[in-house]
Structures are given as structure tokens and as C-alpha cells.
Design a protein around this motif. Structure first.
Motif, PDB file in Angstrom:
ATOM      1  N   MET A 123      93.249  57.821  26.178  1.00 25.77           N
ATOM      2  CA  MET A 123      92.694  56.866  25.232  1.00 25.77           C
ATOM      3  C   MET A 123      91.218  57.175  24.998  1.00 25.77           C
ATOM      4  SD  MET A 123      92.873  52.732  25.436  1.00 25.77           S
ATOM      5  CE  MET A 123      92.285  51.698  24.098  1.00 25.77           C
ATOM      6  N   SER A 124      90.856  57.477  23.781  1.00 24.24           N
ATOM      7  CA  SER A 124      89.504  57.852  23.333  1.00 24.24           C
ATOM      8  C   SER A 124      89.077  59.240  23.820  1.00 24.24           C
ATOM      9  CB  SER A 124      88.452  56.810  23.733  1.00 24.24           C
ATOM     10  OG  SER A 124      88.125  56.871  25.117  1.00 24.24           O
ATOM     11  N   LEU A 125      89.917  59.909  24.603  1.00 21.77           N
ATOM     12  CA  LEU A 125      89.580  61.248  25.087  1.00 21.77           C
ATOM     13  C   LEU A 125      89.412  62.205  23.923  1.00 21.77           C
ATOM     14  CD1 LEU A 125      89.293  63.223  27.517  1.00 21.77           C
ATOM     15  CD2 LEU A 125      91.767  63.566  27.371  1.00 21.77           C
ATOM     16  N   GLN A 126      88.363  63.013  24.003  1.00 23.62           N
ATOM     17  CA  GLN A 126      88.115  64.002  22.966  1.00 23.62           C
ATOM     18  C   GLN A 126      87.794  65.350  23.587  1.00 23.62           C
ATOM     19  OE1 GLN A 126      85.510  62.820  19.632  1.00 23.62           O
ATOM     20  NE2 GLN A 126      85.555  60.733  20.472  1.00 23.62           N
ATOM     21  N   LEU A 127      88.028  66.380  22.818  1.00 26.21           N
ATOM     22  CA  LEU A 127      87.659  67.741  23.181  1.00 26.21           C
ATOM     23  C   LEU A 127      87.385  68.498  21.907  1.00 26.21           C
ATOM     24  CD1 LEU A 127      87.533  70.131  25.305  1.00 26.21           C
ATOM     25  CD2 LEU A 127      89.932  70.560  24.682  1.00 26.21           C
ATOM     26  N   GLN A 128      86.262  69.172  21.863  1.00 29.40           N
ATOM     27  CA  GLN A 128      85.984  70.076  20.756  1.00 29.40           C
ATOM     28  C   GLN A 128      86.482  71.454  21.169  1.00 29.40           C
ATOM     29  OE1 GLN A 128      84.839  68.432  18.136  1.00 29.40           O
ATOM     30  NE2 GLN A 128      84.760  66.662  19.518  1.00 29.40           N
ATOM     31  N   PRO A 129      87.124  72.200  20.284  1.00 26.91           N
ATOM     32  CA  PRO A 129      87.590  73.535  20.661  1.00 26.91           C
ATOM     33  C   PRO A 129      86.474  74.344  21.301  1.00 26.91           C
ATOM     34  CG  PRO A 129      88.448  72.947  18.512  1.00 26.91           C
ATOM     35  CD  PRO A 129      87.463  71.874  18.875  1.00 26.91           C
ATOM     36  N   TRP A 149      95.697  52.887  29.226  1.00 25.69           N
ATOM     37  CA  TRP A 149      94.546  52.026  28.965  1.00 25.69           C
ATOM     38  C   TRP A 149      93.241  52.658  29.439  1.00 25.69           C
ATOM     39  CZ3 TRP A 149      95.398  46.079  29.484  1.00 25.69           C
ATOM     40  CH2 TRP A 149      96.611  45.720  28.881  1.00 25.69           C
ATOM     41  N   ILE A 150      93.342  53.780  30.128  1.00 29.57           N
ATOM     42  CA  ILE A 150      92.135  54.415  30.675  1.00 29.57           C
ATOM     43  C   ILE A 150      91.326  55.048  29.544  1.00 29.57           C
ATOM     44  CG2 ILE A 150      91.220  56.171  32.235  1.00 29.57           C
ATOM     45  CD1 ILE A 150      93.818  55.934  33.854  1.00 29.57           C
ATOM     46  N   LEU A 151      90.096  54.603  29.402  1.00 33.35           N
ATOM     47  CA  LEU A 151      89.201  55.160  28.389  1.00 33.35           C
ATOM     48  C   LEU A 151      88.485  56.384  28.955  1.00 33.35           C
ATOM     49  CD1 LEU A 151      87.582  51.937  26.897  1.00 33.35           C
ATOM     50  CD2 LEU A 151      88.991  53.567  25.659  1.00 33.35           C
ATOM     51  N   GLN A 152      88.563  57.480  28.225  1.00 30.79           N
ATOM     52  CA  GLN A 152      87.898  58.715  28.634  1.00 30.79           C
ATOM     53  C   GLN A 152      86.935  59.167  27.540  1.00 30.79           C
ATOM     54  OE1 GLN A 152      87.907  59.846  31.524  1.00 30.79           O
ATOM     55  NE2 GLN A 152      89.903  59.699  32.529  1.00 30.79           N
ATOM     56  N   PRO A 153      85.934  59.966  27.900  1.00 31.74           N
ATOM     57  CA  PRO A 153      84.932  60.416  26.932  1.00 31.74           C
ATOM     58  C   PRO A 153      85.315  61.743  26.286  1.00 31.74           C
ATOM     59  CG  PRO A 153      84.272  61.113  29.105  1.00 31.74           C
ATOM     60  CD  PRO A 153      85.606  60.398  29.267  1.00 31.74           C
ATOM     61  N   ASP A 154      84.408  62.306  25.550  1.00 27.16           N
ATOM     62  CA  ASP A 154      84.513  63.681  25.076  1.00 27.16           C
ATOM     63  C   ASP A 154      84.143  64.578  26.256  1.00 27.16           C
ATOM     64  OD1 ASP A 154      84.146  66.214  23.963  1.00 27.16           O
ATOM     65  OD2 ASP A 154      83.233  65.462  22.139  1.00 27.16           O
ATOM     66  N   VAL A 155      85.081  65.391  26.728  1.00 27.69           N
ATOM     67  CA  VAL A 155      84.833  66.197  27.923  1.00 27.69           C
ATOM     68  C   VAL A 155      84.204  67.550  27.605  1.00 27.69           C
ATOM     69  CG1 VAL A 155      86.635  65.102  29.287  1.00 27.69           C
ATOM     70  CG2 VAL A 155      87.189  67.117  27.899  1.00 27.69           C
ATOM     71  N   THR A 156      83.942  67.807  26.334  1.00 25.19           N
ATOM     72  CA  THR A 156      83.337  69.087  25.963  1.00 25.19           C
ATOM     73  C   THR A 156      82.007  69.342  26.670  1.00 25.19           C
ATOM     74  OG1 THR A 156      84.316  68.729  23.771  1.00 25.19           O
ATOM     75  CG2 THR A 156      82.823  70.595  24.010  1.00 25.19           C
ATOM     76  N   PRO A 157      81.105  68.343  26.773  1.00 24.96           N
ATOM     77  CA  PRO A 157      79.840  68.581  27.481  1.00 24.96           C
ATOM     78  C   PRO A 157      80.024  68.953  28.951  1.00 24.96           C
ATOM     79  CG  PRO A 157      79.657  66.628  26.100  1.00 24.96           C
ATOM     80  CD  PRO A 157      81.108  67.012  26.118  1.00 24.96           C
ATOM     81  N   LEU A 158      81.094  68.464  29.578  1.00 22.50           N
ATOM     82  CA  LEU A 158      81.350  68.816  30.974  1.00 22.50           C
ATOM     83  C   LEU A 158      81.643  70.301  31.105  1.00 22.50           C
ATOM     84  CD1 LEU A 158      81.888  67.827  33.916  1.00 22.50           C
ATOM     85  CD2 LEU A 158      84.287  67.609  33.252  1.00 22.50           C
ATOM     86  N   LEU A 159      82.470  70.824  30.208  1.00 19.94           N
ATOM     87  CA  LEU A 159      82.798  72.249  30.246  1.00 19.94           C
ATOM     88  C   LEU A 159      81.575  73.103  29.941  1.00 19.94           C
ATOM     89  CD1 LEU A 159      86.259  72.063  28.465  1.00 19.94           C
ATOM     90  CD2 LEU A 159      85.841  72.509  30.888  1.00 19.94           C
ATOM     91  N   ALA A 160      80.710  72.604  29.064  1.00 19.11           N
ATOM     92  CA  ALA A 160      79.484  73.345  28.750  1.00 19.11           C
ATOM     93  C   ALA A 160      78.529  73.350  29.928  1.00 19.11           C
ATOM     94  CB  ALA A 160      78.811  72.728  27.526  1.00 19.11           C
ATOM     95  N   ALA A 161      78.452  72.236  30.656  1.00 22.08           N
ATOM     96  CA  ALA A 161      77.510  72.108  31.772  1.00 22.08           C
ATOM     97  C   ALA A 161      77.968  72.876  33.008  1.00 22.08           C
ATOM     98  CB  ALA A 161      77.315  70.635  32.123  1.00 22.08           C
ATOM     99  N   TYR A 162      79.280  73.113  33.113  1.00 24.46           N
ATOM    100  CA  TYR A 162      79.829  73.785  34.297  1.00 24.46           C
ATOM    101  C   TYR A 162      80.648  75.006  33.858  1.00 24.46           C
ATOM    102  CZ  TYR A 162      78.532  69.610  36.923  1.00 24.46           C
ATOM    103  OH  TYR A 162      77.834  68.577  37.501  1.00 24.46           O
ATOM    104  N   PRO A 163      79.990  76.095  33.498  1.00 20.22           N
ATOM    105  CA  PRO A 163      80.721  77.286  33.035  1.00 20.22           C
ATOM    106  C   PRO A 163      81.589  77.919  34.115  1.00 20.22           C
ATOM    107  CG  PRO A 163      78.381  77.761  33.324  1.00 20.22           C
ATOM    108  CD  PRO A 163      78.523  76.285  33.446  1.00 20.22           C
ATOM    109  N   ALA A 164      81.335  77.586  35.397  1.00 21.75           N
ATOM    110  CA  ALA A 164      82.136  78.151  36.485  1.00 21.75           C
ATOM    111  C   ALA A 164      83.244  77.209  36.937  1.00 21.75           C
ATOM    112  CB  ALA A 164      81.241  78.498  37.674  1.00 21.75           C
ATOM    113  N   LEU A 165      83.418  76.086  36.237  1.00 21.80           N
ATOM    114  CA  LEU A 165      84.472  75.145  36.600  1.00 21.80           C
ATOM    115  C   LEU A 165      85.836  75.821  36.500  1.00 21.80           C
ATOM    116  CD1 LEU A 165      84.685  72.062  37.338  1.00 21.80           C
ATOM    117  CD2 LEU A 165      85.359  71.702  34.960  1.00 21.80           C
ATOM    118  N   GLN A 166      86.665  75.631  37.524  1.00 20.80           N
ATOM    119  CA  GLN A 166      87.975  76.282  37.553  1.00 20.80           C
ATOM    120  C   GLN A 166      89.136  75.318  37.311  1.00 20.80           C
ATOM    121  OE1 GLN A 166      88.271  78.373  41.279  1.00 20.80           O
ATOM    122  NE2 GLN A 166      86.525  79.691  40.834  1.00 20.80           N
ATOM    123  N   VAL A 167      88.953  74.049  37.673  1.00 24.28           N
ATOM    124  CA  VAL A 167      90.030  73.070  37.548  1.00 24.28           C
ATOM    125  C   VAL A 167      89.489  71.809  36.887  1.00 24.28           C
ATOM    126  CG1 VAL A 167      91.734  71.655  38.764  1.00 24.28           C
ATOM    127  CG2 VAL A 167      91.136  73.931  39.654  1.00 24.28           C
TER     128      VAL A 167
END
Length: 306
Positions: free
Chosen positions: A134-140, A109-127
Motif C-alpha cells: 500500500m503506497s509502496l513505490q519504486l522508480q526503475p 494495510w501496511i503503508l510503505q514509502p518509495d524505496v528507490t532512495p534506499l537502493l541509491a543510498a546502499y549500492p552494496a545492499l544484497q537483500v
């Protein structure tokens, strides 16, 4: 199984619930901050997030765990808060979105967003770990920093699986997908996993988890000839419906004796197969704990659904 306890460590750090009154006690000690603002707290998540940024030194934050953001079954995680804070969270390396127990919100039931902007905003993110699809999206995407990527779900949509498979993650050593069941939108098939199993976009992969899968036997069969397998150190097919057909396929396929660990815990293997499998894989840590019995009414079922 339900998720009924909060994690105590994340990305190698102890998890500490943020409290403005006690936050100073952790100055100079690396921790994974946990932010949670349920309706009972009478504090909106945006307000809590702003207070957190103004209380701690944002540049010192290594890891962030988000819990309840207020009616997560009705409103997706407000990702824009994290994206907008990127210039301040300059050393953020690990994020867990939606670390909630079942009594706060069932996983499906947990609604999640498109996480693509998070990866774009944090290029050094490791984990990056996400609970709930539910509603989670990711663009390649192509992300050169990500080393660990996990999506926990009671049902993983095929569109999301294909987006992960189409992403270039050259540094990723750990990929974990909870495939779940069609009862909760988990329509991922083995064909959708093809670009993961060929390993082309995951040259550094060492741990592959295809967990909580109703199609566990089919996944096991697909691994028998998958190009990614020879470079893996750990294969994790736990929490799903793995039975003797899947285990037989694993043993009949390409060699697995190079593995350090084969995690099959919470399975439907017969007693005979539980003897045969580790005997065929000397030197491999084979986890066969939590043997299940087939339910006469439900048949085999995944560990985490709703």
C-alpha cells in the motif's frame, strides 16, 4: 493463511529484538537486529532508531528488520532514517521493511514509502524484502548489488510490477512477488510481467516466485514459453489459486525437468493432477502440499489477502 508469527532468521542470521539493556550480549555475534516501536511501547520509532545506532556499532550491522513503527496503517515507514544513516551503516547488506504479524497490521494495510532512495543510498545492499504494498513505490533503477528482492502483498499494483520489471538487477538471483488479488489493489496482469519473464534485465536469476496470485493459472501459462525459464532452478507459484488448467499448461510447455524445485504448495489441483505432475517431472522436488477445496461461495482464493 495469515502471517501470525515473526521470522526467527533473516539473510542467514538469527533475528534479535533490539533492547538497549541486553544489546551488549550480542557484541561480536552477527545478528539481524529487529526494531519495533508500537504505541504500547511509548517509544517513537525515530527515538528507538537513534538509540540503536548509539548502542550498537553501526559498522558491524549486517542486517536490519523493521517491525511496527507506530500506526503503520496511517504513516509510511520513515525511510529517511535509514537513508540518512547510510554513512554509518557501512556494512548493511540486508533489509526487511514491515516484518509484522496480522495482529500488528494486516498486510494490505501496511503503508510503505518509495524505496528507490534506499537502493541509491546502499549500492552494496544484497537483500531487500518489503511486506505490504500500500503506497509502496519504486522508480526503475539499476542496482548491481541486489541479489534478493521480494515484495509480500495481498495485492500488487501493476505500476509497481512494471517498475520492478523495468529495473536492471544484474546480480539478482532471487525475485519474489506476491501478486495477490484485485480486492486489495492487485491489478498486475501477465502483460505487466513480460520484462521479468524475458529475463533480459535479470541475467543471474535462478529463483522466480510469483506467489499468492489470483491469476496463478495465467501466470503458469505464461511460463510455458518464457525465455527466463531455462536458466531457473526454482519456480514458486505457491499460495495462490493454481488449478488443473495452470498445471496442464506447465506440462504442455517448454521442459521443466531441469528445475531443482517447483513449489506449488497451497493449490487447487485435483487428485489426478497431483499424481500426474510429479510423474512428469522426475528428479524435480515438486511441493504439492496443502491441497485446497474450492469454496462453494468464494470459489478459489489466495492465501494472503487483507
Amino acid at each position: 493463511m495469515t502471517i501470525n508469527e515473526h521470522i526467527t532468521h533473516f539473510a542467514g542470521l538469527p533475528v534479535v529484538d533490539f533492547d538497549p539493556q541486553t544489546a551488549a550480549q550480542h557484541t561480536g555475534s552477527p545478528v539481524a537486529w529487529r526494531l519495533s516501536a508500537s504505541e504500547e511501547d511509548e517509544v517513537e520509532f525515530a527515538q528507538l532508531f537513534a538509540t540503536w545506532l548509539d548502542t550498537v556499532d553501526p559498522a558491524s550491522v549486517d542486517a536490519l528488520v523493521t517491525g511496527d513503527w507506530g500506526e503503520p496503517w496511517d504513516v509510511a515507514f520513515p525511510l529517511e532514517l535509514l537513508v540518512d544513516a547510510a554513512p554509518r551503516l557501512t556494512n548493511l547488506r540486508a533489509v526487511f521493511l514491515g516484518e509484522m504479524t496480522f495482529d500488528e497490521c494486516e498486510i494490505s494495510w501496511i503503508l510503505q514509502p518509495d524505496v528507490t532512495p534506499l537502493l541509491a543510498a546502499y549500492p552494496a545492499l544484497q537483500v531487500l524484502r518489503v511486506r505490504g504494498a500500500m503506497s509502496l513505490q519504486l522508480q526503475p533503477v539499476r542496482h548491481t548489488g541486489l541479489r534478493e528482492f521480494a515484495i509480500e502483498s495481498g495485492g500488487l499494483p501493476a505500476t509497481l510490477t512494471r517498475a520492478v520489471a523495468a529495473s536492471d538487477l544484474p546480480a539478482c538471483t532471487h525475485l519474489e512477488l506476491w501478486l495477490g488479488t484485485p480486492d486489495y489493489e492487485g491489478d498486475t496482469s501477465v502483460d505487466d510481467l513480460a520484462s521479468i519473464l524475458d529475463g533480459t534485465r535479470l541475467p543471474a536469476l535462478r529463483t522466480l516466485g510469483l506467489r499468492n496470485a489470483e491469476i496463478a493459472d495465467a501466470v503458469a501459462a505464461a511460463l510455458t514459453a518464457a525465455a527466463v525459464v531455462p536458466r531457473l532452478e526454482t519456480i514458486d507459484l505457491s499460495l495462490g489459486t493454481l488449478g488443473d488448467d495452470g498445471a496442464t499448461a506447465l506440462l504442455a510447455g517448454q521442459p521443466l525437468t531441469h528445475l531443482r524445485r517447483l513449489d506449488l504448495h497451497r493449490h487447487y489441483l485435483s487428485d489426478a493432477m497431483m499424481v500426474r505432475l510429479p510423474a512428469a517431472l522426475p528428479g524435480v522436488d515438486v511441493d504439492l502440499s496443502d491441497q485446497q477445496e474450492v469454496d462453494p461461495h468464494r470459489g478459489r482464493y489466495v492465501s494472503v489477502g487483507e
